[in-house]
Design a protein around this motif. Sequence first.
Motif, mmCIF file in Angstrom:
data_model
loop_
_atom_site.group_PDB
_atom_site.id
_atom_site.type_symbol
_atom_site.label_atom_id
_atom_site.label_comp_id
_atom_site.label_asym_id
_atom_site.label_seq_id
_atom_site.Cartn_x
_atom_site.Cartn_y
_atom_site.Cartn_z
ATOM 1 N N ASN A 189 -3.533 1.121 -3.722
ATOM 2 C CA ASN A 189 -3.092 -0.256 -3.465
ATOM 3 C C ASN A 189 -3.365 -0.684 -2.027
ATOM 4 O O ASN A 189 -2.641 -1.501 -1.470
ATOM 5 N N PRO A 221 0.829 -1.204 0.000
ATOM 6 C CA PRO A 221 0.000 0.000 0.000
ATOM 7 C C PRO A 221 0.863 1.254 0.000
ATOM 8 O O PRO A 221 1.950 1.275 0.560
ATOM 9 N N SER A 252 -5.073 -2.757 0.738
ATOM 10 C CA SER A 252 -5.753 -4.045 0.777
ATOM 11 C C SER A 252 -7.024 -3.918 1.607
ATOM 12 O O SER A 252 -7.254 -2.916 2.271
#
Length: 186
Positions: free
Chosen positions: A69, A6, A71
């Motif tokens: 990015n 991330p 999750s």
Amino acid sequence: MPPVGPRSGDAIFANVERVNAELFTLTYGAIVRQLLTDLEEVEEVNKQLDQMGYNIGIRLIDEFLAKSNVSRCVDFKETAEVIAKVGFKMFLGVTASVTNWDADGTCCSIVLEDNPLVDFVELLDTYQGLYYCNILSGVIRGALEMVSMKTEVTWLRDMLRGDDAYELQVKLLKQVPEEYPYKDDE
């Protein structure tokens, strides 16, 4: 190649296309002013700003998930932290902190350190019931609904109304189970 981790709000903000902050602020102000002229009732303007934000939020979440990015968050606490640290930085260039959690972990406050929407703004006494930045509560509500979280987002403190900070309360009403439109076993 290892999976991409991330990205922080600062890293994303550095790489995102931006519009001039003053243009953005003045354009938003013009929208609010036009709503005040058209709707006349401050409470109706608050509802309209929230609905506009909701419509933005249900679309903005796609861009957020694609560029950050991030999750899947494991719980509401992690979700609130991601909104405060990554989401606000990515889209408004400001950071926020998450405070005042209730015992169940379903209600918290997001306190903005800065709010670019209110540059150049002073509320007249006749508009003291106006939540000028109510579009932000709608954005959060819409984005969270798209990731299966039904929430209620309200303003607790607003510096335009004489408070010492900008504080949103985010309350998780229901975690909606994901539904799939078809069976995959056939």
